[in-house]
Design a protein around this motif. Structure first.
Motif, PDB file in Angstrom:
ATOM      1  N   HIS A  36      -0.987   5.866 -48.923  1.00 46.08           N
ATOM      2  CA  HIS A  36      -1.481   4.606 -48.306  1.00 46.08           C
ATOM      3  C   HIS A  36      -0.673   4.026 -47.729  1.00 46.08           C
ATOM      4  O   HIS A  36      -0.583   3.358 -46.354  1.00 46.08           O
ATOM      5  CB  HIS A  36      -2.004   3.737 -49.515  1.00 46.08           C
ATOM      6  N   HIS A  51      -1.805  -9.495 -48.783  1.00 42.53           N
ATOM      7  CA  HIS A  51      -0.618  -8.775 -49.076  1.00 42.53           C
ATOM      8  C   HIS A  51       0.497  -9.300 -48.251  1.00 42.53           C
ATOM      9  O   HIS A  51       1.183  -8.729 -47.620  1.00 42.53           O
ATOM     10  CB  HIS A  51      -0.586  -7.424 -48.751  1.00 42.53           C
ATOM     11  N   GLY A  69     -13.470  -7.486 -47.882  1.00 42.24           N
ATOM     12  CA  GLY A  69     -12.676  -6.874 -47.096  1.00 42.24           C
ATOM     13  C   GLY A  69     -11.164  -6.933 -47.232  1.00 42.24           C
ATOM     14  O   GLY A  69     -10.776  -7.247 -48.491  1.00 42.24           O
ATOM     15  N   ASP A  70     -10.129  -7.251 -46.136  1.00 43.30           N
ATOM     16  CA  ASP A  70      -8.978  -7.254 -46.409  1.00 43.30           C
ATOM     17  C   ASP A  70      -8.163  -7.669 -45.015  1.00 43.30           C
ATOM     18  O   ASP A  70      -8.882  -7.698 -43.858  1.00 43.30           O
ATOM     19  CB  ASP A  70      -8.102  -6.034 -46.826  1.00 43.30           C
ATOM     20  N   TRP A  71      -7.025  -8.072 -45.049  1.00 47.64           N
ATOM     21  CA  TRP A  71      -6.097  -8.117 -43.813  1.00 47.64           C
ATOM     22  C   TRP A  71      -4.932  -7.477 -43.639  1.00 47.64           C
ATOM     23  O   TRP A  71      -3.854  -7.866 -43.101  1.00 47.64           O
ATOM     24  CB  TRP A  71      -5.796  -9.940 -43.828  1.00 47.64           C
ATOM     25  N   ASP A 115      -6.851  -9.924 -50.415  1.00 52.44           N
ATOM     26  CA  ASP A 115      -6.059  -8.414 -49.912  1.00 52.44           C
ATOM     27  C   ASP A 115      -5.282  -8.987 -48.748  1.00 52.44           C
ATOM     28  O   ASP A 115      -5.417  -8.235 -47.668  1.00 52.44           O
ATOM     29  CB  ASP A 115      -6.933  -7.397 -49.851  1.00 52.44           C
ATOM     30  N   SER A 159      -8.962  -0.044 -37.241  1.00 52.70           N
ATOM     31  CA  SER A 159      -8.423   0.403 -38.479  1.00 52.70           C
ATOM     32  C   SER A 159      -8.587   2.088 -38.939  1.00 52.70           C
ATOM     33  O   SER A 159      -9.727   2.491 -39.150  1.00 52.70           O
ATOM     34  CB  SER A 159      -9.205  -0.260 -39.610  1.00 52.70           C
ATOM     35  N   GLU A 208      -5.775  -3.971 -43.237  1.00 53.08           N
ATOM     36  CA  GLU A 208      -6.519  -2.813 -42.384  1.00 53.08           C
ATOM     37  C   GLU A 208      -7.499  -3.213 -41.531  1.00 53.08           C
ATOM     38  O   GLU A 208      -7.798  -2.579 -40.637  1.00 53.08           O
ATOM     39  CB  GLU A 208      -6.914  -1.846 -43.262  1.00 53.08           C
ATOM     40  N   HIS A 209      -8.264  -4.144 -42.174  1.00 56.61           N
ATOM     41  CA  HIS A 209      -9.684  -4.300 -41.420  1.00 56.61           C
ATOM     42  C   HIS A 209      -9.789  -5.571 -40.622  1.00 56.61           C
ATOM     43  O   HIS A 209     -10.604  -6.261 -39.803  1.00 56.61           O
ATOM     44  CB  HIS A 209     -10.760  -4.359 -42.420  1.00 56.61           C
ATOM     45  N   CYS A 258       0.895  -6.398 -43.859  1.00 52.75           N
ATOM     46  CA  CYS A 258      -0.029  -7.759 -43.406  1.00 52.75           C
ATOM     47  C   CYS A 258      -0.357  -8.084 -41.852  1.00 52.75           C
ATOM     48  O   CYS A 258       0.531  -8.327 -41.131  1.00 52.75           O
ATOM     49  CB  CYS A 258       0.655  -8.926 -44.080  1.00 52.75           C
ATOM     50  N   HIS A 263     -10.278  -3.209 -50.207  1.00 53.08           N
ATOM     51  CA  HIS A 263     -10.089  -2.953 -48.944  1.00 53.08           C
ATOM     52  C   HIS A 263     -11.406  -2.425 -47.832  1.00 53.08           C
ATOM     53  O   HIS A 263     -11.072  -1.545 -47.034  1.00 53.08           O
ATOM     54  CB  HIS A 263      -8.813  -2.250 -48.485  1.00 53.08           C
TER      55      HIS A 263
END
Length: 267
Positions: free
Chosen positions: A140, A14, A220-222, A12, A163, A224-225, A20, A204
């Protein structure tokens, strides 16, 4: 902080969108060493780029860094998600040193087997609440814009990344219920496949959850977190947050607390 790993899982990202967190991710990739890098879906947001592309130099550098890692000996495995599903048609092929797969089975150094996929396959199994639908669409996008603004102010006054989305998901009951249902679906899938655990992304929300001797891991993600799932040379799993102040945010439950010992070569 430890920066040498046996394997690293990220998802994630994006790329191609303003959300991102490319600066933090590039710094992370340039400062780690890993035998295997798993790209667990939604790396390039082809879905959003149909409407408006935002592929700036920092995004190009991330792609270049991943390809450089593959060229220098890191095994890179790319499992496309729902936002980069176009690449699923290339599953089974290797492009520029990157192996593309629909899913994978990863065996840790201590002998456990984990099924790895993006996680969007559970969307049909988990009823998404109206709140989560809103978070997934316009709300979102607004939340991510607020997140960027808030963190711009925080950087200006010398505070580390924070975040907004993570805070909301942890404190709104409907969001927490959705996350729990998603985790339960992944754990059930892992149990059916007779593996020791499931590794995914998609929602996420980085976390560990143990149930019935099966371990759920979300990297998780890159956007938001800024989180990654890492495996040490001994096979231990941790969740790492990487921004101005990198830190380990969680470690997997100790095996003795499971009442369970990993079974070598199971699955």
């Amino acid at each position: 902080m430890q920066t040498t790993f046996r394997s690293v899982f990220i998802s994630d990202v994006h790329l191609g969108t303003k959300a991102c967190q490319a600066t933090h991710l590039l710094d992370f990739l340039q400062n780690i060493q890993t035998d295997t890098l798993y790209l667990v879906g939604d790396i390039i947001d082809l879905q959003e780029m149909r409407h408006k592309a935002y592929f700036v130099e920092s995004h190009n550098k991330i792609v270049e860094q991943i390809l450089a890692m593959a060229k220098s000996g890191t095994k890179v495995i790319y499992i496309p998600g729902n936002h980069d599903a176009f690449f699923r048609k290339f599953a089974g092929q290797t492009l520029s040193g990157v192996d593309i797969r629909l899913n994978a089975r990863h065996q840790t150094a201590n002998g456990r087997t984990f099924y790895v996929s993006h996680g969007d396959e559970f969307d049909q199994m988990v009823k998404i609440s109206p709140l989560m639908l809103a978070i997934g669409d316009r709300a979102h996008g607004l939340m991510l814009s607020l997140n960027q603004w808030i963190n711009g102010v925080r950087r200006f006054i010398g505070l580390p990344y924070w975040s907004l989305a993570g805070y909301l998901k942890s404190h709104i009951s409907k969001a927490k219920e959705f996350i729990e249902r998603f985790e339960t679906a992944a754990l059930k899938s892992a149990k059916n496949q007779q593996v020791d655990g499931y590794i995914c992304g998609h929602i996420h929300f980085a976390s560990f959850r143990m149930k019935d001797e099966t371990l759920y891991c979300n990297d998780g993600d890159w956007v938001e977190h800024c989180t990654a799932l890492t495996e040490s040379k001994a096979g231990e799993l941790s969740l790492l947050h990487w921004s101005e102040q990198p830190k380990i945010i969680a470690t997997e439950p100790a095996p003795e607390s499971w009442g369970f010992q990993p079974v070598p070569n199971r699955g």
